[in-house]
Design a protein around this motif. Structure first.
Motif, PDB file in Angstrom:
ATOM      1  N   GLN A 131       0.860  -1.177   0.000  1.00 45.95           N
ATOM      2  CA  GLN A 131       0.000   0.000   0.000  1.00 45.95           C
ATOM      3  C   GLN A 131       0.899   1.229   0.000  1.00 45.95           C
ATOM      4  O   GLN A 131       1.915   1.284   0.704  1.00 45.95           O
ATOM      5  N   VAL A 132       0.572   2.233  -0.810  1.00 43.03           N
ATOM      6  CA  VAL A 132       1.318   3.496  -0.858  1.00 43.03           C
ATOM      7  C   VAL A 132       0.649   4.472   0.101  1.00 43.03           C
ATOM      8  O   VAL A 132      -0.503   4.853  -0.096  1.00 43.03           O
ATOM      9  N   LEU A 133       1.378   4.884   1.133  1.00 40.70           N
ATOM     10  CA  LEU A 133       0.842   5.836   2.103  1.00 40.70           C
ATOM     11  C   LEU A 133       1.080   7.279   1.670  1.00 40.70           C
ATOM     12  O   LEU A 133       0.280   8.155   1.984  1.00 40.70           O
ATOM     13  N   HIS A 134       2.181   7.511   0.985  1.00 34.06           N
ATOM     14  CA  HIS A 134       2.534   8.863   0.537  1.00 34.06           C
ATOM     15  C   HIS A 134       3.578   8.712  -0.563  1.00 34.06           C
ATOM     16  O   HIS A 134       4.336   7.739  -0.581  1.00 34.06           O
ATOM     17  N   LEU A 135       3.611   9.651  -1.483  1.00 32.93           N
ATOM     18  CA  LEU A 135       4.622   9.665  -2.533  1.00 32.93           C
ATOM     19  C   LEU A 135       5.277  11.036  -2.547  1.00 32.93           C
ATOM     20  O   LEU A 135       4.625  12.037  -2.854  1.00 32.93           O
ATOM     21  N   SER A 136       6.545  11.086  -2.171  1.00 38.33           N
ATOM     22  CA  SER A 136       7.342  12.304  -2.323  1.00 38.33           C
ATOM     23  C   SER A 136       8.025  12.195  -3.678  1.00 38.33           C
ATOM     24  O   SER A 136       8.736  11.225  -3.928  1.00 38.33           O
ATOM     25  N   ALA A 137       7.817  13.165  -4.544  1.00 41.11           N
ATOM     26  CA  ALA A 137       8.326  13.041  -5.918  1.00 41.11           C
ATOM     27  C   ALA A 137       8.906  14.358  -6.435  1.00 41.11           C
ATOM     28  O   ALA A 137       8.496  14.865  -7.471  1.00 41.11           O
ATOM     29  N   PRO A 138       9.909  14.918  -5.738  1.00 44.57           N
ATOM     30  CA  PRO A 138      10.396  16.233  -6.136  1.00 44.57           C
ATOM     31  C   PRO A 138      11.041  16.281  -7.521  1.00 44.57           C
ATOM     32  O   PRO A 138      10.952  17.302  -8.190  1.00 44.57           O
ATOM     33  N   GLU A 139      11.692  15.207  -7.937  1.00 42.49           N
ATOM     34  CA  GLU A 139      12.362  15.209  -9.245  1.00 42.49           C
ATOM     35  C   GLU A 139      11.911  14.046 -10.122  1.00 42.49           C
ATOM     36  O   GLU A 139      12.655  13.581 -10.982  1.00 42.49           O
ATOM     37  N   ARG A 140      10.692  13.591  -9.937  1.00 41.88           N
ATOM     38  CA  ARG A 140      10.187  12.486 -10.758  1.00 41.88           C
ATOM     39  C   ARG A 140      10.195  12.843 -12.239  1.00 41.88           C
ATOM     40  O   ARG A 140      10.541  12.015 -13.075  1.00 41.88           O
ATOM     41  N   ALA A 141       9.841  14.069 -12.574  1.00 41.31           N
ATOM     42  CA  ALA A 141       9.811  14.482 -13.977  1.00 41.31           C
ATOM     43  C   ALA A 141      11.204  14.463 -14.602  1.00 41.31           C
ATOM     44  O   ALA A 141      11.324  14.415 -15.826  1.00 41.31           O
ATOM     45  N   ARG A 142      12.247  14.468 -13.778  1.00 38.29           N
ATOM     46  CA  ARG A 142      13.618  14.457 -14.293  1.00 38.29           C
ATOM     47  C   ARG A 142      14.222  13.071 -14.368  1.00 38.29           C
ATOM     48  O   ARG A 142      15.359  12.920 -14.835  1.00 38.29           O
TER      49      ARG A 142
END
Length: 195
Positions: free
Chosen positions: A177-188
């Motif tokens: 289960q995903v509780l939270h997704l931190s994705a500051p540089e996912r686009a990179r």
């Protein structure tokens, strides 16, 4: 690209709300961490999606070694070690990353499949098939993203995918289960094959 995961297996009667509360309190702290593609705050609960254990097992994709090292040695990881003890950390070198058709949707579950690289296998063929498999996963309905990586110390492949659904997507592997997704540089995160 570098993948990283640690697993904290908890007692069968452990109150998983403790982990959910912790993630709700501190999960945002990595929402702008330099060098981090994403961190998926993951749990497994005994009896849910076939899990035999209660577990907290965050999975990371890093854009830079500097970001990963800053997290490990610069204080980010210390809080977890203080709360749960210092777990062993698995690390894999990235082979491929793809965004899925549901890339803009919140990730609800994650699937991680680990498999051995067979002795005597043609390594380029094994890696090429892992790249294609990450692409096939990302192309499936409900896929947020998919990645393939390899641990050459253990000769183990990992296929990791995030999904915008609550039910198992019909893929092999352990469901989290995903509780939270931190994705500051996912686009990179670099798309496609990593070599």
């Amino acid at each position: 690209m570098y993948a990283m995961q640690y697993e904290i297996t908890l007692p069968a009667a452990y109150d998983m709300d403790v982990v959910r509360t912790r993630v709700a309190r501190v999960g945002h702290l990595l929402d702008d961490w330099p060098g981090l593609g994403f961190k998926a705050y993951l749990t497994r609960e005994r009896g849910v999606h076939g899990s035999p254990v209660n577990q907290y097992a965050p999975f990371y994709l890093w854009n830079t070694v500097e970001g990963m090292n800053s997290f490990l040695w610069g204080g980010g990881f210390q809080g977890l070690s203080d709360d749960f003890g210092r777990p062993s950390i698995r690390q894999w070198t990235g082979l491929a990353y793809e965004e899925g058709g549901a890339a803009g949707a919140p990730a609800r579950i994650a699937v991680r499949e680990r498999r051995r690289v067979p002795e005597g296998a043609a390594l380029g063929e094994v890696a090429g098939e892992a790249v294609r498999e990450a692409g096939r996963l990302a192309a499936r309905d409900g896929a947020v993203c998919a990645a393939a990586a390899v641990d050459t110390g253990r000769w183990e492949l990992v296929l990791f995918s995030l999904w915008a659904r609550d039910e198992r997507p019909g893929t092999d592997g352990e469901v989290f289960q995903v509780l939270h997704l931190s994705a500051p540089e996912r686009a990179r995160l670099p798309r496609g094959r990593q070599w």
